[in-house]
Design a protein around this motif. Structure first.
Motif, PDB file in Angstrom:
ATOM      1  N   LEU A 122      10.825   5.469  -1.855  1.00  0.00           N
ATOM      2  CA  LEU A 122       9.713   5.380  -1.181  1.00  0.00           C
ATOM      3  C   LEU A 122       8.592   6.160  -1.794  1.00  0.00           C
ATOM      4  O   LEU A 122       7.546   5.656  -2.024  1.00  0.00           O
ATOM      5  N   HIS A 123       9.141   7.155  -2.223  1.00  0.00           N
ATOM      6  CA  HIS A 123       8.267   8.215  -2.966  1.00  0.00           C
ATOM      7  C   HIS A 123       7.720   7.690  -4.390  1.00  0.00           C
ATOM      8  O   HIS A 123       6.411   7.592  -4.537  1.00  0.00           O
ATOM      9  N   ARG A 124       8.525   6.712  -5.181  1.00  0.00           N
ATOM     10  CA  ARG A 124       8.128   6.260  -6.154  1.00  0.00           C
ATOM     11  C   ARG A 124       7.216   5.056  -5.884  1.00  0.00           C
ATOM     12  O   ARG A 124       6.174   4.906  -6.640  1.00  0.00           O
ATOM     13  N   CYS A 125       7.282   4.186  -4.927  1.00  0.00           N
ATOM     14  CA  CYS A 125       6.296   3.195  -4.542  1.00  0.00           C
ATOM     15  C   CYS A 125       4.832   3.972  -4.068  1.00  0.00           C
ATOM     16  O   CYS A 125       4.081   3.378  -4.363  1.00  0.00           O
ATOM     17  N   ILE A 126       5.005   5.009  -3.675  1.00  0.00           N
ATOM     18  CA  ILE A 126       3.475   5.846  -3.084  1.00  0.00           C
ATOM     19  C   ILE A 126       3.004   6.215  -4.286  1.00  0.00           C
ATOM     20  O   ILE A 126       1.977   5.884  -4.587  1.00  0.00           O
ATOM     21  N   ALA A 127       3.726   6.795  -5.241  1.00  0.00           N
ATOM     22  CA  ALA A 127       3.300   7.249  -6.365  1.00  0.00           C
ATOM     23  C   ALA A 127       2.590   6.399  -7.493  1.00  0.00           C
ATOM     24  O   ALA A 127       1.707   6.250  -8.078  1.00  0.00           O
ATOM     25  N   ASP A 128       3.421   5.067  -7.553  1.00  0.00           N
ATOM     26  CA  ASP A 128       3.015   4.002  -8.236  1.00  0.00           C
ATOM     27  C   ASP A 128       1.952   2.986  -7.442  1.00  0.00           C
ATOM     28  O   ASP A 128       1.601   2.100  -8.186  1.00  0.00           O
ATOM     29  N   ARG A 129       1.724   3.342  -6.425  1.00  0.00           N
ATOM     30  CA  ARG A 129       0.902   2.474  -5.791  1.00  0.00           C
ATOM     31  C   ARG A 129       1.453   1.088  -5.319  1.00  0.00           C
ATOM     32  O   ARG A 129       0.439  -0.088  -5.883  1.00  0.00           O
ATOM     33  N   THR A 130       2.656   0.982  -5.180  1.00  0.00           N
ATOM     34  CA  THR A 130       3.104  -0.680  -5.145  1.00  0.00           C
ATOM     35  C   THR A 130       3.591  -0.735  -3.666  1.00  0.00           C
ATOM     36  O   THR A 130       3.737   0.321  -2.752  1.00  0.00           O
ATOM     37  N   THR A 131       3.827  -1.751  -3.219  1.00  0.00           N
ATOM     38  CA  THR A 131       4.528  -2.036  -1.879  1.00  0.00           C
ATOM     39  C   THR A 131       5.649  -1.741  -1.757  1.00  0.00           C
ATOM     40  O   THR A 131       6.656  -1.953  -2.594  1.00  0.00           O
ATOM     41  N   ALA A 132       6.042  -1.305  -0.632  1.00  0.00           N
ATOM     42  CA  ALA A 132       7.420  -0.562  -0.050  1.00  0.00           C
ATOM     43  C   ALA A 132       7.884  -1.698   0.897  1.00  0.00           C
ATOM     44  O   ALA A 132       7.272  -2.065   1.750  1.00  0.00           O
ATOM     45  N   ALA A 133       9.134  -2.122   0.528  1.00  0.00           N
ATOM     46  CA  ALA A 133       9.682  -2.819   1.553  1.00  0.00           C
ATOM     47  C   ALA A 133      10.999  -1.907   2.643  1.00  0.00           C
ATOM     48  O   ALA A 133      11.612  -1.369   1.728  1.00  0.00           O
ATOM     49  N   GLY A 134      10.840  -2.151   3.613  1.00  0.00           N
ATOM     50  CA  GLY A 134      11.671  -1.375   4.507  1.00  0.00           C
ATOM     51  C   GLY A 134      12.389  -1.984   5.767  1.00  0.00           C
ATOM     52  O   GLY A 134      11.762  -3.143   6.025  1.00  0.00           O
ATOM     53  N   PHE A 135      12.877  -1.307   6.647  1.00  0.00           N
ATOM     54  CA  PHE A 135      13.570  -1.938   7.970  1.00  0.00           C
ATOM     55  C   PHE A 135      13.423  -0.728   8.740  1.00  0.00           C
ATOM     56  O   PHE A 135      14.084   0.314   8.690  1.00  0.00           O
ATOM     57  N   PHE A 136      13.283  -1.187  10.087  1.00  0.00           N
ATOM     58  CA  PHE A 136      13.529  -0.501  11.028  1.00  0.00           C
ATOM     59  C   PHE A 136      14.468  -0.846  12.130  1.00  0.00           C
ATOM     60  O   PHE A 136      14.690  -2.107  12.469  1.00  0.00           O
ATOM     61  N   THR A 137      15.619   0.165  12.346  1.00  0.00           N
ATOM     62  CA  THR A 137      16.683  -0.404  13.159  1.00  0.00           C
ATOM     63  C   THR A 137      16.801   0.352  14.483  1.00  0.00           C
ATOM     64  O   THR A 137      16.553   1.859  14.553  1.00  0.00           O
TER      65      THR A 137
END
Length: 65
Positions: A7-22
């Motif tokens: 997630l940190h890398r996605c933010i730094a690279d300004r790319t979309t992050a994919a995640g899941f809430f459980t």
């Protein structure tokens, strides 16, 4: 100690992050999602899910191993 996550890398690279809430109290599911997928983050829903402190600890342990 600084810990860099996907997630940190996605933010730094300004790319979309994919995640899941459980909201399921299943360490096995958390383990599968963390280690068996390429998700960038996993969030545990504590506000609306019936997860107590002991189960929350078990879920966090499953994320780390």
């Amino acid at each position: 100690m600084q810990h860099e996550t996907r997630l940190h890398r996605c933010i730094a690279d300004r790319t979309t992050a994919a995640g899941f809430f459980t909201g399921l109290g299943s360490p096995a599911l958390v383990d599968l999602l963390v280690h068996g997928t390429t998700l960038d983050f996993l969030a545990v829903e504590l506000q609306h899910a019936p997860i107590d402190a002991a189960m929350c600890s078990a879920l966090l342990r499953a994320m780390q191993t």
